[in-house]
Scaffold this motif. Sequence first.
Motif, PDB file in Angstrom:
ATOM      1  N   THR A   1       2.432   1.584  -3.561  1.00 55.06           N
ATOM      2  CA  THR A   1       1.658   2.236  -4.481  1.00 55.06           C
ATOM      3  C   THR A   1       1.525   3.583  -4.308  1.00 55.06           C
ATOM      4  O   THR A   1       1.207   4.400  -5.287  1.00 55.06           O
ATOM      5  N   ARG A   2       1.257   4.129  -2.928  1.00 51.37           N
ATOM      6  CA  ARG A   2       0.840   5.562  -2.852  1.00 51.37           C
ATOM      7  C   ARG A   2       2.196   6.288  -3.088  1.00 51.37           C
ATOM      8  O   ARG A   2       2.046   7.427  -3.811  1.00 51.37           O
ATOM      9  N   THR A   3       3.400   5.620  -2.792  1.00 47.19           N
ATOM     10  CA  THR A   3       4.716   6.541  -3.498  1.00 47.19           C
ATOM     11  C   THR A   3       4.575   6.501  -4.900  1.00 47.19           C
ATOM     12  O   THR A   3       4.867   7.593  -5.441  1.00 47.19           O
ATOM     13  N   ALA A   4       4.364   5.352  -5.460  1.00 44.79           N
ATOM     14  CA  ALA A   4       4.331   5.478  -7.029  1.00 44.79           C
ATOM     15  C   ALA A   4       3.346   6.430  -7.568  1.00 44.79           C
ATOM     16  O   ALA A   4       3.660   7.143  -8.584  1.00 44.79           O
ATOM     17  N   GLN A   5       2.019   6.271  -6.958  1.00 47.14           N
ATOM     18  CA  GLN A   5       1.160   7.625  -7.656  1.00 47.14           C
ATOM     19  C   GLN A   5       1.565   8.977  -7.190  1.00 47.14           C
ATOM     20  O   GLN A   5       1.438   9.830  -8.048  1.00 47.14           O
ATOM     21  N   GLU A   6       2.287   9.447  -6.103  1.00 50.16           N
ATOM     22  CA  GLU A   6       2.739  10.507  -5.773  1.00 50.16           C
ATOM     23  C   GLU A   6       3.706  10.798  -6.616  1.00 50.16           C
ATOM     24  O   GLU A   6       3.874  11.867  -7.357  1.00 50.16           O
ATOM     25  N   ARG A   7       4.493   9.920  -7.001  1.00 45.29           N
ATOM     26  CA  ARG A   7       5.641  10.155  -8.071  1.00 45.29           C
ATOM     27  C   ARG A   7       5.253  10.485  -9.093  1.00 45.29           C
ATOM     28  O   ARG A   7       5.950  11.399 -10.051  1.00 45.29           O
ATOM     29  N   GLU A   8       4.217   9.974  -9.803  1.00 43.18           N
ATOM     30  CA  GLU A   8       3.740   9.951 -11.231  1.00 43.18           C
ATOM     31  C   GLU A   8       2.565  11.467 -11.161  1.00 43.18           C
ATOM     32  O   GLU A   8       2.543  11.905 -12.134  1.00 43.18           O
ATOM     33  N   GLY A   9       2.326  11.555 -10.015  1.00 41.47           N
ATOM     34  CA  GLY A   9       1.269  12.924  -9.998  1.00 41.47           C
ATOM     35  C   GLY A   9       1.926  14.126  -9.824  1.00 41.47           C
ATOM     36  O   GLY A   9       3.161  14.346 -10.047  1.00 41.47           O
TER      37      GLY A   9
ATOM     38  N   LYS B   1       9.712   3.701 -12.321  1.00 42.64           N
ATOM     39  CA  LYS B   1       8.206   3.713 -12.527  1.00 42.64           C
ATOM     40  C   LYS B   1       7.961   2.345 -13.203  1.00 42.64           C
ATOM     41  O   LYS B   1       6.975   1.793 -13.306  1.00 42.64           O
TER      42      LYS B   1
ATOM     43  N   GLN C   1       0.682  -1.293  -0.090  1.00 41.98           N
ATOM     44  CA  GLN C   1      -0.045  -0.059   0.072  1.00 41.98           C
ATOM     45  C   GLN C   1       1.012   1.327   0.010  1.00 41.98           C
ATOM     46  O   GLN C   1       0.562   2.180  -0.715  1.00 41.98           O
TER      47      GLN C   1
ATOM     48  N   THR D   1      11.127  14.314 -11.091  1.00 40.87           N
ATOM     49  CA  THR D   1      11.013  12.686 -11.114  1.00 40.87           C
ATOM     50  C   THR D   1      12.283  12.261 -12.009  1.00 40.87           C
ATOM     51  O   THR D   1      12.824  11.134 -11.904  1.00 40.87           O
TER      52      THR D   1
END
Length: 108
Positions: free
Chosen positions: A23-31, A51, A20, A37
């Motif tokens: 996943t949150r870290t990856a979403q923040e990185r892409e956001g 990524k 979890q 990045t």
Amino acid sequence: MDDNETPALEPDLTRDIFKQIWTRTAQEREGVGFQNTDAIDSEVGTGTSKKIRPTFANLHALKLSCELVRIFITETVRRAATIAEAEGDTKIEATHLERTLPQLLLDF
């Protein structure tokens, strides 16, 4: 309670918690909220972008993480109980736990 009687944390639970967070870290990185990045991806190397690479932990790392969390929780409760006893309380309150956290973070 003796350490041998303390129930162990399950590696599956630990993996789900880590997953979890990953996943949150990856979403923040892409956001939009995450800057630079390119700098992070360039440190990894060509073709191994964070990524693209899946994040995982092997079973031994999960077992070790479970044991570290168990020890951290046990020590937190012991220190909070000491504080509660010193104040004459028979129950551990949230304030007792809060007072242990700064020193625990320095110790661990």
